[in-house]
Write a protein that holds these residues in place. Structure first.
Motif, PDB file in Angstrom:
ATOM      1  N   GLU A   5       0.804  -1.229   0.000  1.00 43.73           N
ATOM      2  CA  GLU A   5       0.000   0.000   0.000  1.00 43.73           C
ATOM      3  C   GLU A   5       0.834   1.275   0.000  1.00 43.73           C
ATOM      4  OE1 GLU A   5      -3.619   2.012  -0.090  1.00 43.73           O
ATOM      5  OE2 GLU A   5      -3.426  -0.144  -0.041  1.00 43.73           O
ATOM      6  N   PRO A   6       1.875   1.402   0.823  1.00 41.85           N
ATOM      7  CA  PRO A   6       2.617   2.672   0.814  1.00 41.85           C
ATOM      8  C   PRO A   6       3.569   2.824  -0.378  1.00 41.85           C
ATOM      9  CG  PRO A   6       3.569   1.193   2.428  1.00 41.85           C
ATOM     10  CD  PRO A   6       2.338   0.508   1.874  1.00 41.85           C
ATOM     11  N   GLU A   7       3.762   1.759  -1.177  1.00 41.66           N
ATOM     12  CA  GLU A   7       4.735   1.822  -2.277  1.00 41.66           C
ATOM     13  C   GLU A   7       4.126   2.243  -3.609  1.00 41.66           C
ATOM     14  OE1 GLU A   7       7.834  -1.638  -1.069  1.00 41.66           O
ATOM     15  OE2 GLU A   7       5.902  -2.268  -1.891  1.00 41.66           O
ATOM     16  N   ILE A   8       2.816   2.252  -3.710  1.00 42.34           N
ATOM     17  CA  ILE A   8       2.167   2.575  -4.983  1.00 42.34           C
ATOM     18  C   ILE A   8       1.072   3.606  -4.747  1.00 42.34           C
ATOM     19  CG2 ILE A   8       0.537   0.655  -4.820  1.00 42.34           C
ATOM     20  CD1 ILE A   8       0.854   0.380  -7.899  1.00 42.34           C
ATOM     21  N   ARG A   9       0.940   4.515  -5.691  1.00 40.99           N
ATOM     22  CA  ARG A   9      -0.097   5.537  -5.603  1.00 40.99           C
ATOM     23  C   ARG A   9      -0.808   5.593  -6.948  1.00 40.99           C
ATOM     24  NH1 ARG A   9       0.421  11.923  -4.041  1.00 40.99           N
ATOM     25  NH2 ARG A   9      -1.582  12.485  -4.896  1.00 40.99           N
ATOM     26  N   VAL A  10      -2.127   5.551  -6.912  1.00 38.88           N
ATOM     27  CA  VAL A  10      -2.936   5.626  -8.126  1.00 38.88           C
ATOM     28  C   VAL A  10      -3.911   6.786  -7.964  1.00 38.88           C
ATOM     29  CG1 VAL A  10      -4.556   4.411  -9.622  1.00 38.88           C
ATOM     30  CG2 VAL A  10      -2.771   3.126  -8.431  1.00 38.88           C
ATOM     31  N   ASP A  11      -3.858   7.720  -8.897  1.00 36.56           N
ATOM     32  CA  ASP A  11      -4.770   8.868  -8.887  1.00 36.56           C
ATOM     33  C   ASP A  11      -5.618   8.829 -10.154  1.00 36.56           C
ATOM     34  OD1 ASP A  11      -3.748  10.058  -6.500  1.00 36.56           O
ATOM     35  OD2 ASP A  11      -2.049  10.816  -7.651  1.00 36.56           O
ATOM     36  N   LEU A  12      -6.854   9.269 -10.041  1.00 37.27           N
ATOM     37  CA  LEU A  12      -7.757   9.360 -11.187  1.00 37.27           C
ATOM     38  C   LEU A  12      -8.133  10.817 -11.382  1.00 37.27           C
ATOM     39  CD1 LEU A  12      -9.671   8.209 -13.364  1.00 37.27           C
ATOM     40  CD2 LEU A  12     -11.367   7.900 -11.547  1.00 37.27           C
ATOM     41  N   ALA A  13      -7.982  11.286 -12.595  1.00 32.77           N
ATOM     42  CA  ALA A  13      -8.395  12.646 -12.938  1.00 32.77           C
ATOM     43  C   ALA A  13      -9.457  12.551 -14.035  1.00 32.77           C
ATOM     44  CB  ALA A  13      -7.204  13.457 -13.421  1.00 32.77           C
ATOM     45  N   CYS A  14     -10.429  13.426 -13.984  1.00 34.29           N
ATOM     46  CA  CYS A  14     -11.505  13.446 -14.979  1.00 34.29           C
ATOM     47  C   CYS A  14     -11.705  14.875 -15.477  1.00 34.29           C
ATOM     48  CB  CYS A  14     -12.812  12.951 -14.372  1.00 34.29           C
ATOM     49  SG  CYS A  14     -12.777  11.272 -13.780  1.00 34.29           S
ATOM     50  N   ALA A  15     -12.041  14.985 -16.751  1.00 32.52           N
ATOM     51  CA  ALA A  15     -12.330  16.287 -17.342  1.00 32.52           C
ATOM     52  C   ALA A  15     -13.077  16.069 -18.654  1.00 32.52           C
ATOM     53  CB  ALA A  15     -11.039  17.068 -17.591  1.00 32.52           C
ATOM     54  N   PRO A  16     -13.847  17.038 -19.072  1.00 34.31           N
ATOM     55  CA  PRO A  16     -14.514  16.898 -20.363  1.00 34.31           C
ATOM     56  C   PRO A  16     -13.514  17.011 -21.514  1.00 34.31           C
ATOM     57  CG  PRO A  16     -15.060  18.998 -19.358  1.00 34.31           C
ATOM     58  CD  PRO A  16     -14.251  18.242 -18.371  1.00 34.31           C
ATOM     59  N   GLY A  17     -13.681  16.152 -22.522  1.00 32.13           N
ATOM     60  CA  GLY A  17     -12.818  16.187 -23.697  1.00 32.13           C
ATOM     61  C   GLY A  17     -13.294  17.219 -24.696  1.00 32.13           C
ATOM     62  N   TRP A  22     -17.063  13.253 -20.945  1.00 34.98           N
ATOM     63  CA  TRP A  22     -16.076  13.180 -19.865  1.00 34.98           C
ATOM     64  C   TRP A  22     -15.063  12.094 -20.139  1.00 34.98           C
ATOM     65  CZ3 TRP A  22     -15.187  16.101 -15.565  1.00 34.98           C
ATOM     66  CH2 TRP A  22     -16.070  17.156 -15.362  1.00 34.98           C
ATOM     67  N   ARG A  23     -13.836  12.361 -19.826  1.00 32.99           N
ATOM     68  CA  ARG A  23     -12.735  11.417 -19.975  1.00 32.99           C
ATOM     69  C   ARG A  23     -12.042  11.268 -18.631  1.00 32.99           C
ATOM     70  NH1 ARG A  23     -14.717  10.214 -24.547  1.00 32.99           N
ATOM     71  NH2 ARG A  23     -14.174  11.437 -26.350  1.00 32.99           N
ATOM     72  N   GLY A  24     -11.453  10.114 -18.408  1.00 32.58           N
ATOM     73  CA  GLY A  24     -10.708   9.884 -17.186  1.00 32.58           C
ATOM     74  C   GLY A  24      -9.351   9.287 -17.519  1.00 32.58           C
ATOM     75  N   TRP A  25      -8.375   9.578 -16.699  1.00 29.65           N
ATOM     76  CA  TRP A  25      -7.054   8.979 -16.878  1.00 29.65           C
ATOM     77  C   TRP A  25      -6.441   8.728 -15.514  1.00 29.65           C
ATOM     78  CZ3 TRP A  25      -8.446  13.860 -18.255  1.00 29.65           C
ATOM     79  CH2 TRP A  25      -7.843  14.908 -17.582  1.00 29.65           C
ATOM     80  N   PHE A  26      -5.559   7.753 -15.501  1.00 28.29           N
ATOM     81  CA  PHE A  26      -4.899   7.348 -14.269  1.00 28.29           C
ATOM     82  C   PHE A  26      -3.457   7.827 -14.260  1.00 28.29           C
ATOM     83  CE2 PHE A  26      -8.225   4.168 -14.749  1.00 28.29           C
ATOM     84  CZ  PHE A  26      -8.765   4.152 -13.478  1.00 28.29           C
ATOM     85  N   ASP A  27      -2.984   8.203 -13.101  1.00 28.09           N
ATOM     86  CA  ASP A  27      -1.582   8.520 -12.872  1.00 28.09           C
ATOM     87  C   ASP A  27      -1.098   7.506 -11.838  1.00 28.09           C
ATOM     88  OD1 ASP A  27       0.881   9.858 -12.873  1.00 28.09           O
ATOM     89  OD2 ASP A  27       0.263  11.120 -11.189  1.00 28.09           O
TER      90      ASP A  27
END
Length: 67
Positions: A5-17, A22-27
């Motif tokens: 858990e502390p070694e990986i971070r996943v973020d989701l961002a969303c915005a209109p294309g 709406w589109r989403g992408w992961f970091d």
């Protein structure tokens, strides 16, 4: 999974294309020391793995979690 858990971070961002939908992408960010355990390292100049591949159960778990 090879990362805790502390070694990986996943973020989701969303915005209109451009078309208004709406589109989403992961970091996804993984700690450099965690990458070394699976044969990768942050300063690696190519995409070639320089260590052993993760075990077969890890690939199977990733496939199950992707569905």
């Amino acid at each position: 999974m090879p990362f805790g858990e502390p070694e990986i971070r996943v973020d989701l961002a969303c915005a209109p294309g451009p078309d208004g939908h709406w589109r989403g992408w992961f970091d996804i960010r993984v700690d450099g020391d965690a990458l070394r355990r699976v044969g990768l390292h942050p300063e690696q100049p190519t995409s070639k793995v320089d260590g052993p591949s993760p075990p077969a159960w890890w690939h199977a778990a990733a496939d199950r979690n992707a569905r």
